[in-house]
Design an enzyme around this catalytic site. Structure first.
Site, PDB file in Angstrom:
ATOM      1  N   SER A  54      10.147  -7.717  -1.459  1.00 46.00           N
ATOM      2  CA  SER A  54       9.955  -8.992  -2.148  1.00 46.00           C
ATOM      3  C   SER A  54      11.261  -9.343  -2.855  1.00 46.00           C
ATOM      4  O   SER A  54      11.793  -8.545  -3.616  1.00 46.00           O
ATOM      5  CB  SER A  54       8.807  -8.818  -3.149  1.00 46.00           C
ATOM      6  OG  SER A  54       8.527 -10.028  -3.782  1.00 46.00           O
ATOM      7  N   LEU A  55      11.794 -10.548  -2.579  1.00 48.31           N
ATOM      8  CA  LEU A  55      13.154 -10.822  -3.063  1.00 48.31           C
ATOM      9  C   LEU A  55      13.168 -11.680  -4.333  1.00 48.31           C
ATOM     10  O   LEU A  55      13.792 -11.316  -5.320  1.00 48.31           O
ATOM     11  CB  LEU A  55      13.980 -11.471  -1.946  1.00 48.31           C
ATOM     12  CG  LEU A  55      15.450 -11.084  -1.927  1.00 48.31           C
ATOM     13  CD1 LEU A  55      15.646  -9.583  -1.960  1.00 48.31           C
ATOM     14  CD2 LEU A  55      16.135 -11.668  -0.702  1.00 48.31           C
TER      15      LEU A  55
ATOM     16  N   CYS B  87       1.743  -2.250 -13.940  1.00 49.69           N
ATOM     17  CA  CYS B  87       3.047  -2.194 -13.292  1.00 49.69           C
ATOM     18  C   CYS B  87       4.111  -2.459 -14.343  1.00 49.69           C
ATOM     19  O   CYS B  87       3.891  -3.239 -15.259  1.00 49.69           O
ATOM     20  CB  CYS B  87       3.127  -3.273 -12.210  1.00 49.69           C
ATOM     21  SG  CYS B  87       4.625  -3.204 -11.209  1.00 49.69           S
TER      22      CYS B  87
ATOM     23  N   CYS C 154      -3.199 -10.938  -6.956  1.00 50.22           N
ATOM     24  CA  CYS C 154      -3.238  -9.519  -7.266  1.00 50.22           C
ATOM     25  C   CYS C 154      -3.305  -9.262  -8.773  1.00 50.22           C
ATOM     26  O   CYS C 154      -2.493  -9.764  -9.529  1.00 50.22           O
ATOM     27  CB  CYS C 154      -1.990  -8.927  -6.604  1.00 50.22           C
ATOM     28  SG  CYS C 154      -1.245  -7.582  -7.396  1.00 50.22           S
TER      29      CYS C 154
ATOM     30  N   SER D 196       4.938  -2.386   0.547  1.00 55.58           N
ATOM     31  CA  SER D 196       5.540  -3.625   0.048  1.00 55.58           C
ATOM     32  C   SER D 196       6.154  -3.306  -1.301  1.00 55.58           C
ATOM     33  O   SER D 196       5.502  -2.717  -2.165  1.00 55.58           O
ATOM     34  CB  SER D 196       4.461  -4.697  -0.080  1.00 55.58           C
ATOM     35  OG  SER D 196       5.034  -5.889  -0.574  1.00 55.58           O
TER      36      SER D 196
ATOM     37  N   CYS E 269       3.376 -12.433 -11.216  1.00 53.44           N
ATOM     38  CA  CYS E 269       2.363 -11.439 -10.842  1.00 53.44           C
ATOM     39  C   CYS E 269       1.412 -11.139 -11.995  1.00 53.44           C
ATOM     40  O   CYS E 269       1.841 -10.861 -13.121  1.00 53.44           O
ATOM     41  CB  CYS E 269       3.070 -10.163 -10.400  1.00 53.44           C
ATOM     42  SG  CYS E 269       1.929  -8.833 -10.024  1.00 53.44           S
TER      43      CYS E 269
ATOM     44  N   CYS F 262       7.384  -8.788 -12.913  1.00 56.33           N
ATOM     45  CA  CYS F 262       7.615 -10.000 -12.117  1.00 56.33           C
ATOM     46  C   CYS F 262       6.844 -11.167 -12.726  1.00 56.33           C
ATOM     47  O   CYS F 262       5.673 -11.031 -13.055  1.00 56.33           O
ATOM     48  CB  CYS F 262       7.205  -9.771 -10.659  1.00 56.33           C
ATOM     49  SG  CYS F 262       8.100  -8.409  -9.891  1.00 56.33           S
TER      50      CYS F 262
ATOM     51  N   GLU G  47      -7.693  -2.674  -8.170  1.00 55.78           N
ATOM     52  CA  GLU G  47      -8.236  -3.570  -7.157  1.00 55.78           C
ATOM     53  C   GLU G  47      -7.816  -3.120  -5.762  1.00 55.78           C
ATOM     54  O   GLU G  47      -6.707  -2.632  -5.571  1.00 55.78           O
ATOM     55  CB  GLU G  47      -7.703  -4.993  -7.375  1.00 55.78           C
ATOM     56  CG  GLU G  47      -8.123  -5.571  -8.701  1.00 55.78           C
ATOM     57  CD  GLU G  47      -7.540  -6.962  -8.942  1.00 55.78           C
ATOM     58  OE1 GLU G  47      -7.037  -7.588  -7.988  1.00 55.78           O
ATOM     59  OE2 GLU G  47      -7.589  -7.398 -10.098  1.00 55.78           O
TER      60      GLU G  47
ATOM     61  N   GLY H 154       0.548  -2.653  -8.667  1.00 54.48           N
ATOM     62  CA  GLY H 154       1.558  -1.628  -8.896  1.00 54.48           C
ATOM     63  C   GLY H 154       2.745  -1.707  -7.958  1.00 54.48           C
ATOM     64  O   GLY H 154       2.729  -2.426  -6.960  1.00 54.48           O
ATOM     65  N   GLU H 155       3.789  -0.954  -8.312  1.00 51.18           N
ATOM     66  CA  GLU H 155       4.993  -0.875  -7.486  1.00 51.18           C
ATOM     67  C   GLU H 155       4.988   0.482  -6.783  1.00 51.18           C
ATOM     68  O   GLU H 155       5.204   1.519  -7.425  1.00 51.18           O
ATOM     69  CB  GLU H 155       6.238  -1.050  -8.382  1.00 51.18           C
ATOM     70  CG  GLU H 155       7.567  -0.756  -7.706  1.00 51.18           C
ATOM     71  CD  GLU H 155       7.696  -1.372  -6.313  1.00 51.18           C
ATOM     72  OE1 GLU H 155       7.548  -2.588  -6.169  1.00 51.18           O
ATOM     73  OE2 GLU H 155       7.926  -0.612  -5.358  1.00 51.18           O
TER      74      GLU H 155
ATOM     75  N   CYS I 141      -5.696  -3.609   1.710  1.00 47.85           N
ATOM     76  CA  CYS I 141      -4.613  -3.783   0.749  1.00 47.85           C
ATOM     77  C   CYS I 141      -4.884  -2.843  -0.436  1.00 47.85           C
ATOM     78  O   CYS I 141      -5.913  -2.961  -1.100  1.00 47.85           O
ATOM     79  CB  CYS I 141      -4.591  -5.251   0.323  1.00 47.85           C
ATOM     80  SG  CYS I 141      -3.356  -5.610  -0.913  1.00 47.85           S
TER      81      CYS I 141
HETATM   82  N1  SAH Z   1       4.947  -4.282  -6.176  1.00 44.49           N
HETATM   83  C1  SAH Z   1       4.841  -4.471  -4.761  1.00 44.49           C
HETATM   84  C2  SAH Z   1       3.405  -4.610  -4.277  1.00 44.49           C
HETATM   85  C3  SAH Z   1       2.524  -5.537  -5.045  1.00 44.49           C
HETATM   86  S1  SAH Z   1       2.874  -7.275  -4.881  1.00 44.49           S
HETATM   87  C4  SAH Z   1       5.690  -5.664  -4.318  1.00 44.49           C
HETATM   88  O1  SAH Z   1       6.301  -6.298  -5.162  1.00 44.49           O
HETATM   89  O2  SAH Z   1       5.766  -5.927  -3.133  1.00 44.49           O
HETATM   90  C5  SAH Z   1       2.558  -7.617  -3.190  1.00 44.49           C
HETATM   91  C6  SAH Z   1       3.076  -8.973  -2.719  1.00 44.49           C
HETATM   92  O3  SAH Z   1       2.384 -10.017  -3.390  1.00 44.49           O
HETATM   93  C7  SAH Z   1       4.557  -9.194  -2.986  1.00 44.49           C
HETATM   94  O4  SAH Z   1       5.157  -9.790  -1.859  1.00 44.49           O
HETATM   95  C8  SAH Z   1       4.561 -10.177  -4.143  1.00 44.49           C
HETATM   96  O5  SAH Z   1       5.732 -10.936  -4.118  1.00 44.49           O
HETATM   97  C9  SAH Z   1       3.307 -10.985  -3.852  1.00 44.49           C
HETATM   98  N2  SAH Z   1       2.713 -11.623  -5.019  1.00 44.49           N
HETATM   99  C10 SAH Z   1       2.486 -11.097  -6.237  1.00 44.49           C
HETATM  100  N3  SAH Z   1       1.922 -12.000  -7.059  1.00 44.49           N
HETATM  101  C11 SAH Z   1       1.764 -13.137  -6.334  1.00 44.49           C
HETATM  102  C12 SAH Z   1       1.245 -14.434  -6.616  1.00 44.49           C
HETATM  103  N4  SAH Z   1       0.767 -14.746  -7.815  1.00 44.49           N
HETATM  104  N5  SAH Z   1       1.250 -15.355  -5.620  1.00 44.49           N
HETATM  105  C13 SAH Z   1       1.732 -15.048  -4.386  1.00 44.49           C
HETATM  106  N6  SAH Z   1       2.231 -13.847  -4.071  1.00 44.49           N
HETATM  107  C14 SAH Z   1       2.264 -12.901  -5.019  1.00 44.49           C
END
Ligand code: SAH
Length: 350
Positions: free
Chosen positions: A220-221, A111, A339, A197, A118, A115, A91, A165-166, A104
């Site tokens: 992303s924490l 991935c 995403c 990111s 996600c 998480c 995507e 993806g990461e 984006c």
């Molecule tokens: N792997 C990378 C890039 C992809 S996620 C990363 O973790 O940053 C990109 C951003 O989308 C991150 O800040 C992640 O925390 C956020 N994200 C992923 N899934 C989400 C969701 N369901 N709702 C809101 N933010 C989300």
């Protein structure tokens, strides 16, 4: 799969051409067809001799992505599903901003970071994208804007690696793709317009720090201490929170760009005020701002975003501690914007 022409740095393209007994200026002509007036068919490369075209086509592919689906949200967000040569899909999104557009981009099919919030994580990692597959997302998104412009879309877009993806788990391809984006002979973007990111796997952050890349970084924490973080972000959570912040801070100093912390707000899980307080303690005296992102709910579980009051209360704890904190509404709520959701819906039986 064959090498993609868009994966090659200009020097490698030149070698490819001269290895076939052709003069180096042919590589410059090729660069024009790849980036200046991009075409995705060999026939369109009018000034390239047929014998060279045939030789290149034997070694390399020109086109890797095909549009499978395009969704347009009421707020103007455009979401694309692209099919790859091996049948997998990724995507990419165009996000309209006030005076420019943001692309984006995806860096992997699936991935392995797992998480919990996600959609992409659900199916695990299939493979990393090659540089040309990352670059062709930019070319196809631009093509879409040529057909249907948006305010500010005639200038350079901002690039965020926030798609599937990461990025730091596919570092060599990411590094090459960013090199091609920055190179004036290719896309000629400013590094100020590019932001990675990351969920922050420790080894990935260390590679980033050891590289020459000096683009922006969002981390992303997902947790204010190690146990919390690991429960929400199992793989990146293996690196202690303070170490992740140290690495991101060092990178920020080296790149001259203030970092951003992304915090996804999940009701009952990541929205407690004591988490906000711990986060404030962690970030005090560190050069980060915080983006609070209310969860974009997935269609296969019951996690939701907290209501506006709780979201504002979380933000207030941070701002009261002197930390810049901003609430980021997710775009494209009326399309499958979370995403990875579009790909997942398409790959399941109806
Ligand atoms: N792997 C990378 C890039 C992809 S996620 C990363 O973790 O940053 C990109 C951003 O989308 C991150 O800040 C992640 O925390 C956020 N994200 C992923 N899934 C989400 C969701 N369901 N709702 C809101 N933010 C989300």
């Amino acid at each position: 799969m064959k090498e993609l022409l868009h994966s090659l740095a200009p020097e490698d393209l030149e070698t490819l051409v001269t290895d076939r007994g052709q003069p180096a200026f042919r590589a410059r002509q090729l660069l024009d067809w790849l980036y200046r007036h991009p075409v995705l068919s060999w026939e369109a490369m009018a000034n390239i001799p047929g014998v060279l075209r045939a030789g290149l086509a034997e070694a390399c592919d020109l086109r890797a992505l095909k549009q499978v689906e395009r969704q347009v949200s009421g707020d103007g967000t455009r979401k694309f599903l692209f099919g790859l040569r091996d049948g997998h899909t990724i995507e990419s999104v165009i996000i309209p901003m006030a005076d420019h557009v943001t692309f984006c981009l995806s860096t992997q099919v699936g991935c392995r970071m797992a998480c919990r919030f996600c959609a992409t994580a659900r199916g695990g990692l299939v493979r990393g994208l090659v540089p040309g597959e990352i670059i062709q997302q930019v070319l196809l998104l631009r093509q879409d804007l040529d057909r249907e412009p948006l305010p500010g879309s005639d200038g350079h877009p901002n690039i965020v690696f926030m798609g599937m993806g990461e990025p730091l788990d596919n570092f060599p391809a990411l590094e090459s793709a960013i090199g091609i984006m920055l190179d004036a002979r290719c896309l000629g973007f400013s590094r100020r317009r590019i932001r990675i990111s990351t969920s922050g796997p420790g080894d990935g952050l260390r590679r980033l720090l050891a590289s020459d890349l000096a683009v922006g970084l969002t981390l992303s924490l997902g947790g204010s201490d190690d146990a919390e973080r690991k429960a929400v972000m199992p793989v990146p959570g293996r690196t202690p929170v303070t170490e992740v912040l140290d690495l991101a801070e060092r990178y920020g100093k080296r790149s001259g760009r203030k970092g951003t912390i992304a915090w996804v707000l999940i009701e009952g899980r990541t929205d407690h005020l004591n988490q906000a307080r711990r986060l404030a303690d962690l970030l005090r005296h560190r050069p980060f701002k915080v983006n609070l992102i209310p969860l974009n709910p997935l269609d296969d579980d019951d996690q939701t975003a907290p209501g506006p009051e709780r979201t504002l209360a979380f933000q207030r704890v941070l701002t009261d501690a002197g930390i810049g904190a901003f609430i980021r509404a997710s775009g494209g709520q009326d399309i499958t914007a979370a995403c990875g959701q579009l790909r997942r819906r398409r790959s399941r039986p109806a």
